[in-house]
Motif scaffolding. Structure first.
Motif, PDB file in Angstrom:
ATOM      1  N   HIS A  31       0.838  -1.200   0.000  1.00 52.22           N
ATOM      2  CA  HIS A  31       0.000   0.000   0.000  1.00 52.22           C
ATOM      3  C   HIS A  31       0.879   1.259   0.000  1.00 52.22           C
ATOM      4  N   PRO A  32       0.436   2.337  -0.649  1.00 53.30           N
ATOM      5  CA  PRO A  32       1.228   3.587  -0.652  1.00 53.30           C
ATOM      6  C   PRO A  32       1.601   4.064   0.742  1.00 53.30           C
ATOM      7  N   THR A  33       0.707   3.880   1.713  1.00 55.70           N
ATOM      8  CA  THR A  33       1.021   4.283   3.091  1.00 55.70           C
ATOM      9  C   THR A  33       2.243   3.536   3.603  1.00 55.70           C
ATOM     10  N   VAL A  34       2.282   2.230   3.333  1.00 59.74           N
ATOM     11  CA  VAL A  34       3.419   1.409   3.758  1.00 59.74           C
ATOM     12  C   VAL A  34       4.668   1.772   2.972  1.00 59.74           C
ATOM     13  N   SER A  35       4.514   2.009   1.676  1.00 57.53           N
ATOM     14  CA  SER A  35       5.667   2.358   0.846  1.00 57.53           C
ATOM     15  C   SER A  35       6.313   3.656   1.310  1.00 57.53           C
ATOM     16  N   ARG A  36       5.497   4.640   1.675  1.00 57.14           N
ATOM     17  CA  ARG A  36       6.056   5.912   2.167  1.00 57.14           C
ATOM     18  C   ARG A  36       6.789   5.689   3.483  1.00 57.14           C
ATOM     19  N   TRP A  37       6.240   4.831   4.342  1.00 56.40           N
ATOM     20  CA  TRP A  37       6.912   4.571   5.619  1.00 56.40           C
ATOM     21  C   TRP A  37       8.262   3.899   5.374  1.00 56.40           C
ATOM     22  N   LEU A  38       8.303   2.966   4.451  1.00 61.19           N
ATOM     23  CA  LEU A  38       9.556   2.268   4.146  1.00 61.19           C
ATOM     24  C   LEU A  38      10.595   3.223   3.570  1.00 61.19           C
ATOM     25  N   GLU A  39      10.160   4.153   2.730  1.00 65.92           N
ATOM     26  CA  GLU A  39      11.102   5.142   2.189  1.00 65.92           C
ATOM     27  C   GLU A  39      11.708   5.994   3.292  1.00 65.92           C
ATOM     28  N   ALA A  40      10.925   6.259   4.333  1.00 66.28           N
ATOM     29  CA  ALA A  40      11.429   7.059   5.459  1.00 66.28           C
ATOM     30  C   ALA A  40      12.291   6.237   6.405  1.00 66.28           C
ATOM     31  N   HIS A  41      12.335   4.920   6.234  1.00 63.06           N
ATOM     32  CA  HIS A  41      13.139   4.040   7.089  1.00 63.06           C
ATOM     33  C   HIS A  41      13.989   3.140   6.198  1.00 63.06           C
ATOM     34  N   PRO A  42      15.084   3.672   5.676  1.00 64.99           N
ATOM     35  CA  PRO A  42      15.879   2.968   4.658  1.00 64.99           C
ATOM     36  C   PRO A  42      16.548   1.692   5.152  1.00 64.99           C
ATOM     37  N   ARG A  43      16.589   1.448   6.447  1.00 61.68           N
ATOM     38  CA  ARG A  43      17.210   0.198   6.905  1.00 61.68           C
ATOM     39  C   ARG A  43      16.279  -1.007   6.692  1.00 61.68           C
ATOM     40  N   PHE A  44      15.016  -0.746   6.344  1.00 62.00           N
ATOM     41  CA  PHE A  44      14.064  -1.823   6.074  1.00 62.00           C
ATOM     42  C   PHE A  44      14.125  -2.206   4.586  1.00 62.00           C
ATOM     43  N   HIS A  45      14.175  -3.523   4.338  1.00 62.99           N
ATOM     44  CA  HIS A  45      14.233  -4.031   2.974  1.00 62.99           C
ATOM     45  C   HIS A  45      13.151  -5.106   2.822  1.00 62.99           C
ATOM     46  N   MET A  46      12.286  -4.949   1.830  1.00 63.59           N
ATOM     47  CA  MET A  46      11.186  -5.886   1.610  1.00 63.59           C
ATOM     48  C   MET A  46      11.600  -6.956   0.591  1.00 63.59           C
ATOM     49  N   HIS A  47      11.238  -8.204   0.898  1.00 60.73           N
ATOM     50  CA  HIS A  47      11.478  -9.330  -0.005  1.00 60.73           C
ATOM     51  C   HIS A  47      10.160 -10.085  -0.139  1.00 60.73           C
ATOM     52  N   PHE A  48       9.591 -10.079  -1.336  1.00 59.88           N
ATOM     53  CA  PHE A  48       8.276 -10.684  -1.538  1.00 59.88           C
ATOM     54  C   PHE A  48       8.403 -12.122  -2.031  1.00 59.88           C
ATOM     55  N   THR A  49       7.618 -13.012  -1.428  1.00 61.76           N
ATOM     56  CA  THR A  49       7.591 -14.407  -1.866  1.00 61.76           C
ATOM     57  C   THR A  49       6.817 -14.510  -3.174  1.00 61.76           C
ATOM     58  N   PRO A  50       7.039 -15.561  -3.971  1.00 62.62           N
ATOM     59  CA  PRO A  50       6.238 -15.736  -5.197  1.00 62.62           C
ATOM     60  C   PRO A  50       4.764 -15.933  -4.842  1.00 62.62           C
ATOM     61  N   THR A  51       3.892 -15.650  -5.790  1.00 60.85           N
ATOM     62  CA  THR A  51       2.465 -15.863  -5.560  1.00 60.85           C
ATOM     63  C   THR A  51       2.194 -17.341  -5.296  1.00 60.85           C
ATOM     64  N   TYR A  52       1.199 -17.616  -4.472  1.00 59.23           N
ATOM     65  CA  TYR A  52       0.793 -18.981  -4.115  1.00 59.23           C
ATOM     66  C   TYR A  52       1.952 -19.799  -3.543  1.00 59.23           C
TER      67      TYR A  52
END
Length: 363
Positions: free
Chosen positions: A269-290
């Motif tokens: 969500h954009p709200t989460v994306s903005r928060w992550l941009e403000a906290h650069p030490r956080f890195h997201m790794h998405f699992t494949p679908t299903y």
């Protein structure tokens, strides 16, 4: 005069018999019993006495005498086992093949799968015979397992990314598997349970009254098995952002934070994306679908369900949340990290074999 015992029948071999016995004696794929009998006959034909052959082959003298006599009487055919007593087999190879092919390639009328009774009715064989055939060919029509193959175009890249975090985590960082167990219900059984007794399992009513729901947010530390958790009545982007803020306060400032998440829209969500941009030490790794199986927090949720929620009896959401908090607290007092053993290459190889089997079965 010394006693020489009963004279032995003369044992002589033709060239063809000798060659066949030698093949049986030395072939690795021969039955060990047949190989022993062949060696006994060859030794007897060389002129050794029964006692000498018995010593050489480490068997009893009567055993040597038995196979010497059997060979003299019936030649090579005499070394085969005697037919076993009882009724001869009545199920032909064609009948076995028919059962196996029908099980794999058809379904009975007005049913989704074969049972022993239905297959017995179709073939005229007994139910026990059908059961033995299925067991021999490892067929279990009554069982099924669920699966869903990922259609993610970046499946391979994501598998390498996530598995890389498990087997070779980055330095000065923490790897957290994150997800929500949503819609956890506070269920009150309509009647008290009957406790377990010798010879009787615990009994619970099938009906219950719902008293509301809550959602468990959890971040599972892959290194030590500890869990950061939070409970919210909803699981929107707002609640997920609050959970990220809690993670931020509990993880030491000098560590980077790598989060393994699924593709739920809340996590992007954009709200989460903005928060992550403000906290650069956080890195997201998405699992494949299903591919929830690749996220270790799902195994943690399975423990919560089995140990607490499956037989829960709560008269309010507050009581349910209190029990969940206590359960997570106890877990963190003796955490259990999960040891990931499969490399990305091994996972992809296994999936390739599965796809080949599925495609082959479809033709």
């Amino acid at each position: 005069m010394a006693r020489t015992g009963r004279p032995k029948a003369l044992l002589e071999l033709s060239e063809d018999e000798r060659e066949q016995l030698q093949r049986w004696a030395r072939r690795r794929k021969s039955s060990q019993a047949l190989a022993l009998r062949a060696r006994i006959v060859l030794a007897c034909a060389s002129g050794l006495s029964n006692k000498e052959v018995a010593t050489q082959e480490q068997v009893s003298t009567p055993t040597v005498g038995k196979w010497r006599s059997r060979f003299i009487e019936a030649r090579l055919d005499g070394l085969a086992d005697d037919p076993r007593p009882g009724r001869p087999a009545t199920v032909t190879a064609e009948q076995v093949e028919d059962v196996v092919v029908a099980t794999l390639e058809s379904t009975p009328k007005n049913a989704t799968h074969w049972t022993r009774a239905k297959m017995a009715e179709r073939t005229g064989l007994s139910k026990s015979t059908i059961g033995r055939i299925w067991k021999a060919f490892e067929l279990k029509p009554h069982r099924e397992e669920g699966f869903k193959l990922s259609n993610d175009p970046l499946f391979v890249e994501k598998v390498y990314d996530v598995i890389g975090l498990y087997v070779d985590p980055p330095e000065s960082a923490v790897v957290l598997c994150v997800d929500e167990k949503s819609q956890v219900q506070a269920l009150a059984r309509s009647q008290p349970a009957f406790p377990m007794m010798p010879g009787m399992s615990e009994k619970r009513t099938h009906d219950y009254v719902r008293h509301g729901t809550t959602s468990l947010f959890a971040a599972f530390n892959t290194a030590d098995g500890t869990v950061i958790s939070s409970l919210h009545r909803k699981h929107r982007a707002v609640e997920f952002k609050k959970f990220l803020a809690k993670i931020d306060t509990e993880v030491p400032d000098h560590l980077d934070v790598h989060l393994v998440c699924d593709n739920y829209s809340t996590h992007k969500h954009p709200t989460v994306s903005r928060w992550l941009e403000a906290h650069p030490r956080f890195h997201m790794h998405f699992t494949p679908t299903y591919s929830s199986w690749i996220n270790q927090v799902e195994r943690f949720f399975a423990y919560v369900t089995a140990d607490l929620l499956q037989r829960s009896d709560h008269r309010s959401v507050q009581a349910l949340e209190a029990d969940i908090r206590n359960w997570v607290k106890a877990w963190n007092e003796d955490p259990r990290p999960f040891i990931w053993t499969k490399t990305a290459e091994e996972i992809l190889t296994s999936l390739t074999r599965l796809l080949k089997r599925i495609n082959g079965a479809g033709h």
